[in-house]
Design a protein around this motif. Structure first.
Motif, PDB file in Angstrom:
ATOM      1  N   ILE A  50       0.863  -1.178   0.000  1.00  0.00           N
ATOM      2  CA  ILE A  50       0.000   0.000   0.000  1.00  0.00           C
ATOM      3  C   ILE A  50       0.900   1.228   0.000  1.00  0.00           C
ATOM      4  N   ARG A  51       0.566   2.192  -0.848  1.00  0.00           N
ATOM      5  CA  ARG A  51       1.345   3.423  -0.963  1.00  0.00           C
ATOM      6  C   ARG A  51       0.404   4.613  -0.946  1.00  0.00           C
ATOM      7  N   GLY A  52       0.920   5.751  -0.541  1.00  0.00           N
ATOM      8  CA  GLY A  52       0.062   6.917  -0.521  1.00  0.00           C
ATOM      9  C   GLY A  52       0.800   8.205  -0.265  1.00  0.00           C
ATOM     10  N   CYS A  53       0.019   9.260  -0.095  1.00  0.00           N
ATOM     11  CA  CYS A  53       0.552  10.593   0.139  1.00  0.00           C
ATOM     12  C   CYS A  53      -0.348  11.300   1.145  1.00  0.00           C
ATOM     13  N   ALA A  54       0.274  12.034   2.053  1.00  0.00           N
ATOM     14  CA  ALA A  54      -0.458  12.827   3.044  1.00  0.00           C
ATOM     15  C   ALA A  54       0.075  14.256   3.019  1.00  0.00           C
ATOM     16  N   LEU A  55      -0.806  15.200   3.231  1.00  0.00           N
ATOM     17  CA  LEU A  55      -0.399  16.603   3.271  1.00  0.00           C
ATOM     18  C   LEU A  55       0.456  16.898   4.500  1.00  0.00           C
ATOM     19  N   ASN A  56       1.425  17.762   4.324  1.00  0.00           N
ATOM     20  CA  ASN A  56       2.220  18.234   5.453  1.00  0.00           C
ATOM     21  C   ASN A  56       1.353  19.152   6.314  1.00  0.00           C
ATOM     22  N   SER A  57       1.640  19.163   7.607  1.00  0.00           N
ATOM     23  CA  SER A  57       0.925  20.071   8.511  1.00  0.00           C
ATOM     24  C   SER A  57       1.543  21.463   8.430  1.00  0.00           C
ATOM     25  N   GLY A  58       0.846  22.429   8.985  1.00  0.00           N
ATOM     26  CA  GLY A  58       1.373  23.789   9.035  1.00  0.00           C
ATOM     27  C   GLY A  58       2.693  23.854   9.772  1.00  0.00           C
ATOM     28  N   SER A  59       2.819  23.088  10.855  1.00  0.00           N
ATOM     29  CA  SER A  59       4.080  23.107  11.610  1.00  0.00           C
ATOM     30  C   SER A  59       5.217  22.484  10.815  1.00  0.00           C
ATOM     31  N   ASP A  60       4.918  21.512   9.953  1.00  0.00           N
ATOM     32  CA  ASP A  60       5.949  20.954   9.061  1.00  0.00           C
ATOM     33  C   ASP A  60       6.415  22.018   8.081  1.00  0.00           C
ATOM     34  N   LEU A  61       5.465  22.751   7.516  1.00  0.00           N
ATOM     35  CA  LEU A  61       5.799  23.772   6.525  1.00  0.00           C
ATOM     36  C   LEU A  61       6.605  24.913   7.132  1.00  0.00           C
ATOM     37  N   LEU A  62       6.358  25.199   8.402  1.00  0.00           N
ATOM     38  CA  LEU A  62       7.107  26.253   9.094  1.00  0.00           C
ATOM     39  C   LEU A  62       8.460  25.774   9.621  1.00  0.00           C
ATOM     40  N   GLY A  63       8.703  24.480   9.549  1.00  0.00           N
ATOM     41  CA  GLY A  63       9.968  23.928  10.028  1.00  0.00           C
ATOM     42  C   GLY A  63       9.981  23.609  11.507  1.00  0.00           C
ATOM     43  N   LEU A  64       8.820  23.653  12.159  1.00  0.00           N
ATOM     44  CA  LEU A  64       8.746  23.336  13.585  1.00  0.00           C
ATOM     45  C   LEU A  64       8.718  21.836  13.837  1.00  0.00           C
ATOM     46  N   THR A  65       8.185  21.092  12.892  1.00  0.00           N
ATOM     47  CA  THR A  65       8.170  19.632  12.942  1.00  0.00           C
ATOM     48  C   THR A  65       8.626  19.111  11.588  1.00  0.00           C
ATOM     49  N   ASN A  66       8.910  17.817  11.534  1.00  0.00           N
ATOM     50  CA  ASN A  66       9.404  17.240  10.289  1.00  0.00           C
ATOM     51  C   ASN A  66       8.716  15.907  10.031  1.00  0.00           C
ATOM     52  N   PHE A  67       7.952  15.846   8.973  1.00  0.00           N
ATOM     53  CA  PHE A  67       7.287  14.622   8.544  1.00  0.00           C
ATOM     54  C   PHE A  67       7.672  14.375   7.094  1.00  0.00           C
ATOM     55  N   GLU A  68       8.349  13.255   6.849  1.00  0.00           N
ATOM     56  CA  GLU A  68       8.717  12.888   5.479  1.00  0.00           C
ATOM     57  C   GLU A  68       7.923  11.699   4.974  1.00  0.00           C
ATOM     58  N   GLN A  69       7.715  10.706   5.835  1.00  0.00           N
ATOM     59  CA  GLN A  69       6.977   9.516   5.429  1.00  0.00           C
ATOM     60  C   GLN A  69       6.685   8.665   6.644  1.00  0.00           C
ATOM     61  N   VAL A  70       5.675   7.831   6.516  1.00  0.00           N
ATOM     62  CA  VAL A  70       5.384   6.796   7.506  1.00  0.00           C
ATOM     63  C   VAL A  70       5.573   5.471   6.796  1.00  0.00           C
ATOM     64  N   VAL A  71       6.411   4.624   7.377  1.00  0.00           N
ATOM     65  CA  VAL A  71       6.659   3.293   6.822  1.00  0.00           C
ATOM     66  C   VAL A  71       6.223   2.274   7.865  1.00  0.00           C
ATOM     67  N   ASN A  72       5.349   1.370   7.470  1.00  0.00           N
ATOM     68  CA  ASN A  72       4.929   0.282   8.338  1.00  0.00           C
ATOM     69  C   ASN A  72       5.374  -1.006   7.660  1.00  0.00           C
TER      70      ASN A  72
END
Length: 114
Positions: A50-72
């Motif tokens: 299963i593959r997909g895409c999720a939108l970055n959060s506002g805090s990711d866009l501001l550089g306060l958090t970092n989300f690149e991918q979730v791998v299970n």
């Protein structure tokens, strides 16, 4: 495994992370098949990718958090952050290019943004 069986599979507790992970849930803009099922080369013993895409959060866009991918690895699922997916696509990454050419029935979730 049929498409209907795969749809039922991703509703099981093994895939609850898709609904409960803070980066996924309502942030997912598309979810699709990868691997042999996407290519039509699957056999009775093939796993489900299963593959997909999720939108970055506002805090990711501001550089306060970092989300690149979730791998299970248990379910062989990867959901990329939108920014990471765009970067990989621009570099012609074959693991991401395949996400854009699936059969319509292979997209389990697709939003207007997706």
């Amino acid at each position: 495994m049929t498409i209907e069986e795969i749809k039922a599979l991703i509703q099981t507790p093994s895939y609850d992370f898709l609904r409960k992970n803070e980066h996924l849930g309502d942030h997912i803009i598309f979810l699709t098949l990868g691997g042999s099922h996407a290519y039509g080369t699957n056999t009775d013993t093939s796993d489900v990718d299963i593959r997909g895409c999720a939108l970055n959060s506002g805090s990711d866009l501001l550089g306060l958090t970092n989300f690149e991918q979730v791998v299970n690895t248990e379910t062989d699922t990867t959901v990329y952050a939108f920014n990471k997916l765009v970067s990989l696509l621009l570099n012609c990454n074959p693991n991401t290019i395949e996400l854009l050419g699936c059969n319509p029935e292979h997209y389990f979730k697709i939003t207007p943004i997706g």
